[in-house]
Write a protein that holds these residues in place. Sequence first.
Motif, PDB file in Angstrom:
ATOM      1  N   THR A   1      31.998 -61.256  37.160  1.00  0.00           N
ATOM      2  CA  THR A   1      31.436 -62.374  36.413  1.00  0.00           C
ATOM      3  C   THR A   1      31.466 -62.030  34.927  1.00  0.00           C
ATOM      4  O   THR A   1      31.090 -60.924  34.543  1.00  0.00           O
ATOM      5  CB  THR A   1      29.991 -62.662  36.857  1.00  0.00           C
ATOM      6  N   TYR A   2      31.928 -62.972  34.139  1.00  0.00           N
ATOM      7  CA  TYR A   2      31.981 -62.799  32.681  1.00  0.00           C
ATOM      8  C   TYR A   2      31.088 -63.833  32.015  1.00  0.00           C
ATOM      9  O   TYR A   2      30.958 -64.959  32.501  1.00  0.00           O
ATOM     10  CB  TYR A   2      33.397 -63.022  32.146  1.00  0.00           C
ATOM     11  N   VAL A   3      30.493 -63.448  30.889  1.00  0.00           N
ATOM     12  CA  VAL A   3      29.855 -64.401  29.991  1.00  0.00           C
ATOM     13  C   VAL A   3      30.820 -64.539  28.824  1.00  0.00           C
ATOM     14  O   VAL A   3      31.045 -63.598  28.069  1.00  0.00           O
ATOM     15  CB  VAL A   3      28.476 -63.913  29.507  1.00  0.00           C
ATOM     16  N   ILE A   4      31.420 -65.713  28.729  1.00  0.00           N
ATOM     17  CA  ILE A   4      32.457 -65.966  27.734  1.00  0.00           C
ATOM     18  C   ILE A   4      31.851 -66.756  26.584  1.00  0.00           C
ATOM     19  O   ILE A   4      31.178 -67.762  26.797  1.00  0.00           O
ATOM     20  CB  ILE A   4      33.629 -66.775  28.338  1.00  0.00           C
ATOM     21  N   ASN A   5      32.104 -66.298  25.370  1.00  0.00           N
ATOM     22  CA  ASN A   5      31.635 -66.989  24.170  1.00  0.00           C
ATOM     23  C   ASN A   5      32.856 -67.408  23.365  1.00  0.00           C
ATOM     24  O   ASN A   5      33.548 -66.566  22.796  1.00  0.00           O
ATOM     25  CB  ASN A   5      30.730 -66.071  23.345  1.00  0.00           C
ATOM     26  N   LEU A   6      33.144 -68.698  23.360  1.00  0.00           N
ATOM     27  CA  LEU A   6      34.248 -69.239  22.565  1.00  0.00           C
ATOM     28  C   LEU A   6      33.643 -70.068  21.439  1.00  0.00           C
ATOM     29  O   LEU A   6      32.866 -70.991  21.682  1.00  0.00           O
ATOM     30  CB  LEU A   6      35.163 -70.118  23.422  1.00  0.00           C
ATOM     31  N   GLN A   7      33.987 -69.724  20.230  1.00  0.00           N
ATOM     32  CA  GLN A   7      33.459 -70.440  19.067  1.00  0.00           C
ATOM     33  C   GLN A   7      34.213 -71.751  18.881  1.00  0.00           C
ATOM     34  O   GLN A   7      35.438 -71.766  18.892  1.00  0.00           O
ATOM     35  CB  GLN A   7      33.595 -69.578  17.811  1.00  0.00           C
TER      36      GLN A   7
ATOM     37  N   GLU B   1      46.694 -63.486  42.200  1.00  0.00           N
ATOM     38  CA  GLU B   1      45.695 -63.315  43.262  1.00  0.00           C
ATOM     39  C   GLU B   1      44.266 -63.614  42.815  1.00  0.00           C
ATOM     40  O   GLU B   1      43.338 -63.493  43.606  1.00  0.00           O
ATOM     41  CB  GLU B   1      45.767 -61.906  43.853  1.00  0.00           C
ATOM     42  N   LEU B   2      44.082 -64.041  41.554  1.00  0.00           N
ATOM     43  CA  LEU B   2      42.750 -64.333  41.042  1.00  0.00           C
ATOM     44  C   LEU B   2      42.629 -65.776  40.585  1.00  0.00           C
ATOM     45  O   LEU B   2      43.603 -66.386  40.147  1.00  0.00           O
ATOM     46  CB  LEU B   2      42.415 -63.420  39.864  1.00  0.00           C
ATOM     47  N   SER B   3      41.417 -66.306  40.665  1.00  0.00           N
ATOM     48  CA  SER B   3      41.107 -67.605  40.090  1.00  0.00           C
ATOM     49  C   SER B   3      39.732 -67.514  39.445  1.00  0.00           C
ATOM     50  O   SER B   3      38.944 -66.644  39.764  1.00  0.00           O
ATOM     51  CB  SER B   3      41.139 -68.704  41.155  1.00  0.00           C
ATOM     52  N   ALA B   4      39.456 -68.424  38.535  1.00  0.00           N
ATOM     53  CA  ALA B   4      38.184 -68.410  37.807  1.00  0.00           C
ATOM     54  C   ALA B   4      37.541 -69.781  37.889  1.00  0.00           C
ATOM     55  O   ALA B   4      38.211 -70.808  37.954  1.00  0.00           O
ATOM     56  CB  ALA B   4      38.409 -68.024  36.354  1.00  0.00           C
ATOM     57  N   LYS B   5      36.209 -69.779  37.868  1.00  0.00           N
ATOM     58  CA  LYS B   5      35.458 -71.031  37.940  1.00  0.00           C
ATOM     59  C   LYS B   5      34.219 -70.918  37.064  1.00  0.00           C
ATOM     60  O   LYS B   5      33.430 -69.980  37.202  1.00  0.00           O
ATOM     61  CB  LYS B   5      35.058 -71.306  39.401  1.00  0.00           C
ATOM     62  N   VAL B   6      34.058 -71.873  36.152  1.00  0.00           N
ATOM     63  CA  VAL B   6      32.879 -71.917  35.286  1.00  0.00           C
ATOM     64  C   VAL B   6      31.682 -72.350  36.126  1.00  0.00           C
ATOM     65  O   VAL B   6      31.777 -73.276  36.933  1.00  0.00           O
ATOM     66  CB  VAL B   6      33.093 -72.918  34.126  1.00  0.00           C
ATOM     67  N   ARG B   7      30.558 -71.669  35.925  1.00  0.00           N
ATOM     68  CA  ARG B   7      29.311 -72.101  36.573  1.00  0.00           C
ATOM     69  C   ARG B   7      28.780 -73.321  35.840  1.00  0.00           C
ATOM     70  O   ARG B   7      28.641 -73.310  34.627  1.00  0.00           O
ATOM     71  CB  ARG B   7      28.250 -71.004  36.519  1.00  0.00           C
ATOM     72  N   LEU B   8      28.481 -74.345  36.579  1.00  0.00           N
ATOM     73  CA  LEU B   8      28.044 -75.595  35.955  1.00  0.00           C
ATOM     74  C   LEU B   8      26.533 -75.721  35.814  1.00  0.00           C
ATOM     75  O   LEU B   8      26.052 -76.664  35.224  1.00  0.00           O
ATOM     76  CB  LEU B   8      28.602 -76.785  36.749  1.00  0.00           C
ATOM     77  N   ASN B   9      25.798 -74.761  36.327  1.00  0.00           N
ATOM     78  CA  ASN B   9      24.337 -74.835  36.194  1.00  0.00           C
ATOM     79  C   ASN B   9      23.817 -73.877  35.184  1.00  0.00           C
ATOM     80  O   ASN B   9      24.390 -73.020  34.685  1.00  0.00           O
ATOM     81  CB  ASN B   9      23.641 -74.601  37.516  1.00  0.00           C
TER      82      ASN B   9
ATOM     83  N   MET C   1      29.922 -71.455  21.735  1.00  0.00           N
ATOM     84  CA  MET C   1      29.553 -72.016  23.006  1.00  0.00           C
ATOM     85  C   MET C   1      29.759 -70.940  24.072  1.00  0.00           C
ATOM     86  O   MET C   1      30.813 -70.325  24.135  1.00  0.00           O
ATOM     87  CB  MET C   1      30.437 -73.238  23.272  1.00  0.00           C
ATOM     88  N   LYS C   2      28.748 -70.718  24.905  1.00  0.00           N
ATOM     89  CA  LYS C   2      28.818 -69.709  25.962  1.00  0.00           C
ATOM     90  C   LYS C   2      28.862 -70.370  27.330  1.00  0.00           C
ATOM     91  O   LYS C   2      28.220 -71.392  27.545  1.00  0.00           O
ATOM     92  CB  LYS C   2      27.586 -68.800  25.935  1.00  0.00           C
ATOM     93  N   ARG C   3      29.595 -69.724  28.229  1.00  0.00           N
ATOM     94  CA  ARG C   3      29.655 -70.158  29.628  1.00  0.00           C
ATOM     95  C   ARG C   3      29.737 -68.924  30.515  1.00  0.00           C
ATOM     96  O   ARG C   3      30.356 -67.922  30.140  1.00  0.00           O
ATOM     97  CB  ARG C   3      30.869 -71.040  29.904  1.00  0.00           C
ATOM     98  N   VAL C   4      29.149 -69.007  31.696  1.00  0.00           N
ATOM     99  CA  VAL C   4      29.269 -67.964  32.708  1.00  0.00           C
ATOM    100  C   VAL C   4      30.431 -68.349  33.606  1.00  0.00           C
ATOM    101  O   VAL C   4      30.490 -69.481  34.102  1.00  0.00           O
ATOM    102  CB  VAL C   4      27.971 -67.829  33.524  1.00  0.00           C
ATOM    103  N   VAL C   5      31.369 -67.402  33.790  1.00  0.00           N
ATOM    104  CA  VAL C   5      32.577 -67.671  34.575  1.00  0.00           C
ATOM    105  C   VAL C   5      32.715 -66.614  35.663  1.00  0.00           C
ATOM    106  O   VAL C   5      32.667 -65.416  35.376  1.00  0.00           O
ATOM    107  CB  VAL C   5      33.842 -67.655  33.681  1.00  0.00           C
ATOM    108  N   ASP C   6      32.844 -67.059  36.897  1.00  0.00           N
ATOM    109  CA  ASP C   6      33.062 -66.160  38.031  1.00  0.00           C
ATOM    110  C   ASP C   6      34.549 -66.065  38.311  1.00  0.00           C
ATOM    111  O   ASP C   6      35.267 -67.061  38.266  1.00  0.00           O
ATOM    112  CB  ASP C   6      32.354 -66.681  39.290  1.00  0.00           C
ATOM    113  N   VAL C   7      35.015 -64.843  38.593  1.00  0.00           N
ATOM    114  CA  VAL C   7      36.409 -64.608  38.949  1.00  0.00           C
ATOM    115  C   VAL C   7      36.453 -64.233  40.423  1.00  0.00           C
ATOM    116  O   VAL C   7      35.704 -63.363  40.874  1.00  0.00           O
ATOM    117  CB  VAL C   7      37.023 -63.491  38.084  1.00  0.00           C
TER     118      VAL C   7
END
Length: 62
Positions: A18-24, A54-62, A1-7
């Motif tokens: 921005t990362y594209v994270i792939n978690l199986q 000092e960082l936070s992350a948020k998954v893009r929902l679109n 499953m892949k998601r785009v995550v902004d830091v």
Amino acid sequence: MKRVVDVFKNHGRELVWTYVINLQNDDEFHPGQLDFEAEALRLSQIDKRGSTNELSAKVRLN
């Protein structure tokens, strides 16, 4: 499953990376939004993008 995550930087909400994270997922592990955000923050530490407080992350929902 892949998601785009902004830091972001917590102060001012400046986009850092921005990362594209792939978690199986399998029978035992079904990744949720927090799993993707935690992985993006972990990668941010490896890439020296900033400290964890000092960082936070948020998954893009679109």
